[in-house]
Design an enzyme around this catalytic site. Structure first.
Site, PDB file in Angstrom:
ATOM      1  N   GLU A 117      44.634  17.769  59.419  1.00 16.16           N
ATOM      2  CA  GLU A 117      45.313  16.800  58.550  1.00 16.16           C
ATOM      3  C   GLU A 117      46.725  16.651  59.082  1.00 16.16           C
ATOM      4  OE1 GLU A 117      45.062  17.810  54.329  1.00 16.16           O
ATOM      5  OE2 GLU A 117      43.032  18.571  54.635  1.00 16.16           O
TER       6      GLU A 117
ATOM      7  N   GLU B 176      40.759  24.953  52.694  1.00 13.73           N
ATOM      8  CA  GLU B 176      41.688  25.625  51.775  1.00 13.73           C
ATOM      9  C   GLU B 176      41.014  26.666  50.886  1.00 13.73           C
ATOM     10  OE1 GLU B 176      45.284  22.517  51.579  1.00 13.73           O
ATOM     11  OE2 GLU B 176      43.742  22.152  50.116  1.00 13.73           O
TER      12      GLU B 176
HETATM   13  C1  GAL Z   1      45.824  19.227  52.018  1.00 16.57           C
HETATM   14  C2  GAL Z   1      44.423  19.260  51.477  1.00 16.57           C
HETATM   15  C3  GAL Z   1      43.934  17.900  51.074  1.00 16.57           C
HETATM   16  C4  GAL Z   1      44.976  17.213  50.251  1.00 16.57           C
HETATM   17  C5  GAL Z   1      46.235  17.100  51.032  1.00 16.57           C
HETATM   18  C6  GAL Z   1      47.357  16.484  50.249  1.00 16.57           C
HETATM   19  O1  GAL Z   1      46.438  20.439  51.845  1.00 16.57           O
HETATM   20  O2  GAL Z   1      43.534  19.812  52.400  1.00 16.57           O
HETATM   21  O3  GAL Z   1      42.753  18.052  50.371  1.00 16.57           O
HETATM   22  O4  GAL Z   1      45.214  17.951  49.105  1.00 16.57           O
HETATM   23  O5  GAL Z   1      46.688  18.354  51.378  1.00 16.57           O
HETATM   24  O6  GAL Z   1      47.103  15.218  49.852  1.00 16.57           O
HETATM   25 MG    MG Z   2      43.208  21.553  48.216  1.00 19.33          MG
END
Ligand code: GAL
Ligand code: MG
Length: 973
Positions: A501, A431
Site C-alpha cells: 500500500e 494487519e
Molecule cells: C492500511 C490498511 C488498509 C487501510 C489503509 C488506510 O493500514 O491495510 O486496510 O486501512 O491503511 O486507509
Molecule cells: Mg486494518
C-alpha cells in the site's frame, strides 16, 4: 435443539466448517441452477432466537444491511464495533434466515447434487428440509455441500441458509470497510456424475510446457475400473503422463479412492501471457469412464507465463516488470458488497485505461469473476487471504484456537485461484501482526504451490531483507520514499521491494506520486506498489430518512455526485456511534467509479511512450513497456503556443522494442515570436483493445520546446487611475470582493489527519483579521499596505495597483514571519460578478492539478465550464486547483468578462466556493454554490502529500516563511 445451533459455531474458532466439500478449481457455473433472486427472509436478534412465522424477503446475492432492515451498515477501520474479546461475539447478534423452495430436476436422479453458496458473512449454517447440511466460515470464499443424500430429484426441497453476522471469525475479518451481513455472492445448485473431477491444477510456463493434474473421485467410494482423463488445448490433444502413472504405481501411491492423473503437452512457439499481452488458450479436461463416455468435464483458460524472484527482482517471463498496482475491494454503492460481472469488467477496464497493471485483492479473495477478467484483460494479481485481525492482531496471531482458520483461509484461496495466470503472488492477509499461525499457513502454501512467491506485510515489516520471515517480497505499507531508496542502495536488499500500500488516495491527495515513480524507475531494487485504494466506499443514502437506497438506485448519481436528496454516506451517517468517519472515502474513483483527477496523473506516470528529451536535432522517443511494441498505438503531435493557439500534425511512431529509444524529427517549425512553446504527443489506441475502443487516449507525453521570454516591465498609462475604497480594497465593476491576501485553504483530509490544519487554525489562519495600515496614491499607482494578524505573528501584505492598457496591474508581496513555517498557501483571493461561467487558460490541465500532483496535466490551451472545475470530494475540501497557469479568462456567453495574466506559472483555482464554505460542511450535497466565481491566484501553494495515512509531501513542496512576491494583470474583455 438443532445440532448446528447446538454447536454454537459462531464462538468456536476451531470450527471452520462442517460437512463442507474441499475447495477446488473446477468451474461449475455452466449448467448449474442459479438460486439468485428473492428469498424468504427474517432477521433474528441472535442466532439462537426462535424463527417465527413472519417472513419478509431479501434479495440474494445481497446484504440485508442494505435492504430495508433495521440493521444498517457500520464503518470502522481498526476497532471492532463491539468490545467482546475474541472469540466472543456480542449477545445482540443479527442473524439472517433465508429460505426458498427449489425444484430439484428429475433428471438429476443418480447424480451427485451439490449446493454452492458463493459467500456468506460471517457464519453460514445450511439446512435442507430441516435437516443439517453444513457449516462454513470465511465471508469471501464459496462453500459447497454435497446434498445427494438429502434431496430427491423430481421433488421440491426447502433450502435454508442461516447467516450469523458476528462470530469468532469477525475478529479475523476486521478489515477497514463497512460491516454488513448477508449472502453476498450467487447461490448455485448443480449436479455431476458420481464419478467426477474433484480438482484440476494447471501449470503452464513461458516456454510452452503445460502440465495438468487431475484429481478424480467417486461418491460411491472406490473408483470404478478403467477411468481415464483426456485434455485438449485449443483443439490440440494432451498426452497422458505415463511416467507419472508408473511412478505412482511403483511407490504404491495408487489408491482405490483417490484418482490422480497427469496430462502433458508442449506448445511450440507459445504466445506467452503477461499483463501487456494477456494471451489465453482454451483447455478442456474430460474424465472418461472405461467405455470412453465422458463422466465429467472442466474448462479452463490457460496463460503460459513464469513468475520468479531472481536476486532482488521479481521477474515475469524473465523480465523485471514494474508493478503499477491498486488495492481493490469488492464494493458497490448500491449493494455494498455484491459486484456483477459488468461492474467488475468496468472496474478493470477503467484501471487499464489509466495505466494500472496490477491489483491486490485487499483484503480477501475477491469475487471469482474478477480473476477471470484479470486473466483476460491483463493484470498481475496479489491474491490476499481473508485474514485481518487488526484490533486484536497480537492476541490472535499465535492463538492455537485460530490456527485452523488461518491455514483454512489461505489454503482454500490457493486451491480456488491457483490456475489463474494473473495471480502472481499469494498474500497471507493483512494487519494481523505476525505469529505461528502465519508460518503454518505459509508452510502450506510453499509446499502446495512452489510456483509463486508469497508475501505478508506483517512479516516483512520485521525486516525487509530477513530471509526467514513469511514474505518473499519486501512489501511495506506507506514507507517513506527515502527509506525505500536507502534500502535499495544499502547493499543489504535481498527481496524485491513492492509496497503493498502506498499513496493514500483519501480526498484530494496522492501528492508526490510522480516523485515516487521517478525513484522507482531509476533505482534498481524498487519495482512499484499498490496505491491505497480503488474505491471511495460511499454508500448511496436518502437524506430524508437516512437509509441506504439499495439495489433500485441506479440512475441516482452521475459524475461522482449523488442526485438531489441523496448523498454518499460515510462512517457515522447511519447513526453509528462507533465509526471512523470519512476514512472510508480514500479511493482513486468516486463511489460511482467516476475517475478522480489523480487517475490522469497515474496514466501519464505509466505512459508506455515517453518523450525523453528535446535536443536541437529532434526529440527522443522511448518505448516504456516490458513486452509490447508500439504498433498498437497511434499518435498525433500537438504544438501549444502561449501566445497563439494549438497546431496539430500526424505523428509516425517508430518501430521500437521494449526499452528502446529513437530520435524523431521535430514536426513543426517554431514561430519566430519567441513565445513559450510545448509539444505534446497525443497517444491513442490504434485499434479496438478489449479495454478501450480505438482512439482512446493512452498518454500525453510532453516536452517544452521553448521557455517563456523574460517579462517586459509594465507601462503605466496616464490619465487613468485605480480606485480603492477607504480600506484600500480595489473597486472594480467585475469584482464583488476585492483581492485580499489568502493564507488558508479548506483543509484536505491530509491536512486534517496529518495535523497541519490543527496548526493553521491555532495560528488563526482560518479567520484572519485584516487591518489597513496605509493607502497611498502616487504617479498613478495606488499602494496599499495591510497587516494580517495571526497568532504566530503578523503577515505584512503590500499591493501596488497600476493602471495599464485596458486594465490594472497588481504587484503584491507578503512577508511571513518565521513562525509561520508551512502554511497552506500565500496568494490573492477575489470574487467576480455572476455570469462568468467559462474558464479558458493556458497552463496545466485540463483536470485538477496541484504542485506535487502535476505531472499528468499537460501545458496547453484549456477551456472548462466553471461548474466543472471543482472536484466533488465526498467531504468538501480544497479542490479544483490548476497548476502552472500562465493566463486565463473568465467569460460570459456574450464574451464579456475578464482576463488575468500572471507573472509566472501559478496555482490558480476558480470555483463557486469560499474556503470557509467548504470547511463548514461535511458532505458535498450540503454545499450551496455561489453565483459568482471565487478566484485564488497563489504565489505559493502547499503540496498535497498523503499524510492522512503515510508520508506528507516532500519539503520542496512546502510554503516557506519569508517574503513572497507575485504580480498579475487584470483586464476586462
Ligand atoms: C492500511 C490498511 C488498509 C487501510 C489503509 C488506510 O493500514 O491495510 O486496510 O486501512 O491503511 O486507509
Ligand atoms: Mg486494518
Amino acid at each position: 435443539m438443532d445440532p448446528l445451533l447446538a454447536l454454537r459455531p459462531w464462538e468456536a474458532p476451531e470450527v471452520t466448517s462442517w460437512g463442507r466439500l474441499p475447495m477446488n478449481a473446477v468451474d461449475r457455473r455452466a449448467g448449474a441452477l442459479k438460486l439468485d433472486g428473492d428469498w424468504r427472509f427474517q432477521l433474528l436478534p441472535a442466532p439462537d432466537a426462535p424463527v417465527s412465522d413472519v417472513w419478509s424477503s431479501s434479495y440474494v446475492p445481497g446484504v440485508w444491511t442494505m435492504q430495508d432492515t433495521d440493521d444498517l451498515p457500520q464503518y470502522t477501520n481498526v476497532r471492532m464495533p463491539y468490545t467482546e474479546f475474541p472469540p466472543q461475539s456480542p449477545a445482540a447478534n443479527p442473524t439472517g434466515v433465508y429460505e426458498r423452495a427449489v425444484d430439484v430436476p428429475a433428471d438429476w436422479a443418480g447424480r451427485r447434487i451439490v449446493l454452492q453458496v458463493g459467500a456468506a458473512e460471517s457464519v453460514l449454517l445450511v439446512h435442507v428440509d430441516g435437516r443439517p447440511a453444513g457449516i462454513s466460515k470465511d465471508s469471501h470464499l464459496a462453500a459447497e455441500f454435497d446434498l445427494t443424500g438429502l434431496v430427491n430429484p423430481g421433488e421440491r426441497t426447502v433450502v435454508r441458509l442461516t447467516v450469523v453476522k458476528w462470530s469468532d471469525a469477525s475478529h479475523i475479518e476486521d478489515q477497514d470497510q463497512w460491516w454488513h451481513g448477508g449472502v453476498t455472492r450467487s447461490v448455485l445448485l448443480y449436479a455431476t456424475d458420481p464419478l467426477h473431477l474433484a480438482d484440476v491444477t494447471v501449470r503452464a510456463g513461458r516456454y510452452g510446457a503445460l502440465r495438468v493434474d487431475c484429481r478424480v473421485r467417486d461418491t460411491g467410494g472406490a473408483l470404478p475400473d478403467g477411468w481415464y482423463v483426456s485434455g485438449e488445448l485449443d483443439g490440440q490433444l494432451l498426452t497422458q503422463d505415463t511416467e507419472f502413472d508408473r511412478l505412482n504405481d511403483e511407490d504404491d501411491r495408487v489408491s482405490d479412492f483417490l484418482g490422480e492423473a497427469r496430462l502433458l503437452t508442449t506448445v511450440p512457439g507459445v504466445r506467452t501471457w503477461s499483463a501487456e499481452t494477456p494471451e489465453l488458450y482454451d483447455l478442456t479436461v474430460r474424465l472418461h469412464r472405461a467405455d470412453g463416455t465422458v463422466a465429467d468435464a472442466s474448462r479452463h483458460r490457460v496463460g503460459f507465463r513464469d513468475v520468479e524472484i531472481v536476486g532482488r527482482d521479481l521477474l515475469v517471463n524473465g523480465e523485471r516488470v514494474f508493478v503499477r498496482g491498486v488495492n481493490r475491494h469488492d464494493f458497490h454503492p448500491l449493494t455494498g458488497r455484491t459486484v456483477s460481472y459488468d461492474d467488475m469488467r468496468a472496474d478493470l477496464v477503467l484501471l487499464k485505461r489509466f495505466g494500472f497493471n496490477a491489483i491486490r485483492t485487499a483484503h480477501y479473495p475477491n469475487d471469482p469473476t474478477l480473476y477471470d477478467l484479470a486473466d483476460e484483460l491483463g493484470f498481475y494479481v496479489v491474491d490476499e487471504a481473508d485474514i485481518e485481525s487488526h484490533d486484536h492482531a497480537h492476541e490472535i496471531a499465535d492463538d492455537p484456537r485460530y490456527l485452523n482458520a488461518f491455514v483454512d483461509r489461505v489454503s482454500r484461496m490457493v486451491l480456488r485461484d491457483k490456475n489463474h495466470p494473473s495471480v502472481i503472488i499469494w498474500s497471507l492477509g493483512n494487519e494481523s501482526d505476525y505469529g505461528a499461525n502465519h508460518d503454518a499457513a505459509a508452510g502450506w502454501v510453499r509446499r502446495h504451490d512452489p510456483t509463486r512467491p508469497l508475501q505478508y506485510e506483517g512479516a516483512a515489516k520485521l525486516g525487509w531483507a530477513d530471509p526467514d520471515l513469511a514474505s518473499d517480497i519486501a512489501c511495506p505499507m506507506y514507507a517513506p520514499l527515502e527509506d525505500c531508496v536507502a534500502h535499495a542502495l544499502s547493499g543489504e536488499q535481498t527481496k524485491p521491494l513492492i509496497q503493498c500500500e502506498y499513496s493514500h488516495a483519501m480526498g484530494n491527495s496522492n501528492g508526490t506520486l510522480a516523485d515516487h515513480w521517478a525513484a522507482i524507475e531509476s533505482t534498481p531494487g524498487l519495482q512499484g506498489g499498490f496505491i491505497w485504494e480503488f474505491w471511495d466506499h460511499g454508500i448511496l443514502q436518502r437524506v430524508n430518512d437516512g437509509r441506504p437506497v439499495g439495489r433500485g438506485g441506479a440512475g441516482l448519481y452521475e459524475g461522482g455526485v449523488a442526485a438531489p436528496g441523496h448523498r454518499w454516506a460515510y462512517g457515522g451517517d447511519f447513526g453509528e456511534t462507533i465509526h471512523d468517519g470519512a476514512f472510508i472515502a480514500d479511493g482513486v474513483v468516486f463511489p460511482d467509479r467516476t475517475p478522480k483527477p489523480v487517475l490522469y496523473e497515474h496514466r501519464e506516470i505509466a505512459a508506455p511512450v515517453r518523450l525523453e528529451c528535446f535536443k536541437h536535432e529532434g526529440i527522443v522517443l522511448g518505448n516504456h513497456q516490458h513486452f509490447r511494441g508500439l504498433d498498437w498505438l497511434t499518435a498525433e503531435w500537438e504544438l501549444s503556443l502561449a501566445d497563439g493557439g494549438t497546431r496539430t500534425a500526424p505523428a509516425e511512431l517508430p518501430d521500437l522494442r521494449p526499452g528502446e529509444t529513437a530520435a524523431v524529427p521535430l514536426p513543426f517549425e517554431l514561430p519566430e515570436d519567441g513565445g513559450e512553446a510545448w509539444l505534446t504527443l497525443r497517444v491513442t489506441t490504434a485499434d479496438d483493445e478489449p479495454w478501450a475502443p480505438r482512439g482512446t487516449v493512452v498518454c500525453l507525453p510532453q516536452v517544452r520546446l521553448r521557455a517563456a521570454p523574460p517579462k517586459r516591465s509594465v507601462l503605466a498609462v496616464r490619465n487613468r487611475c485605480v480606485e480603492v475604497d477607504a480600506d484600500g480594497l480595489l473597486i472594480h465593476p467585475l469584482l464583488t470582493c476585492a483581492p485580499t491576501l489568502s493564507l488558508w485553504r479548506a483543509p484536505t483530509d491530509n491536512d486534517e489527519l496529518g495535523g497541519m490544519a490543527l496548526r493553521w487554525r491555532a495560528w488563526g489562519l482560518d479567520t484572519p483579521v485584516r487591518k489597513v495600515v496605509d493607502v497611498r496614491q502616487a504617479a498613478g499607482h495606488v499602494t496599499v499596505r495591510a497587516e494580517y494578524a495571526a497568532d504566530a505573528g503578523v503577515v505584512r501584505h503590500t499591493q501596488v495597483f497600476t493602471p495599464v492598457e485596458d486594465g490594472i496591474h497588481v504587484e503584491e508581496s507578503a512577508e511571513l514571519p518565521d513562525a509561520l513555517a508551512d502554511v497552506a498557501r500565500v496568494g490573492s483571493v477575489f470574487e467576480t460578478v455572476a455570469g462568468l461561467d467559462l474558464m479558458e487558460w493556458y497552463g496545466q490541465g485540463p483536470w485538477e492539478s496541484y504542485p506535487d500532483r502535476a505531472f499528468g496535466a499537460p501545458v496547453g490551451h484549456h477551456r472548462v465550464p466553471v461548474d466543472e472545475l471543482f472536484t466533488p470530494y465526498l467531504r468538501p475540501q480544497e479542490s479544483g486547483g490548476r497548476h502552472g497557469v500562465r493566463h486565463f479568462t473568465l467569460s460570459a456567453p456574450d464574451a464579456t468578462g475578464l482576463t488575468v495574466v500572471l507573472d509566472e506559472p501559478r496555482q490558480v483555482s476558480v470555483t463557486r466556493y469560499r474556503a470557509e464554505d467548504l470547511t463548514a460542511v461535511g458532505h458535498h450535497d450540503e454545499l450551496v454554490p455561489r453565483a459568482g466565481c471565487v478566484v485564488h491566484l497563489d504565489a505559493a501553494h502547499r503540496g498535497l502529500g498523503t499524510a492522512s495515512c503515510g508520508p506528507d509531501t516532500s519539503p520542496s513542496y512546502l510554503v516557506a516563511p519569508g517574503v513572497h512576491r507575485w504580480s498579475w494583470t487584470l483586464r476586462t474583455l
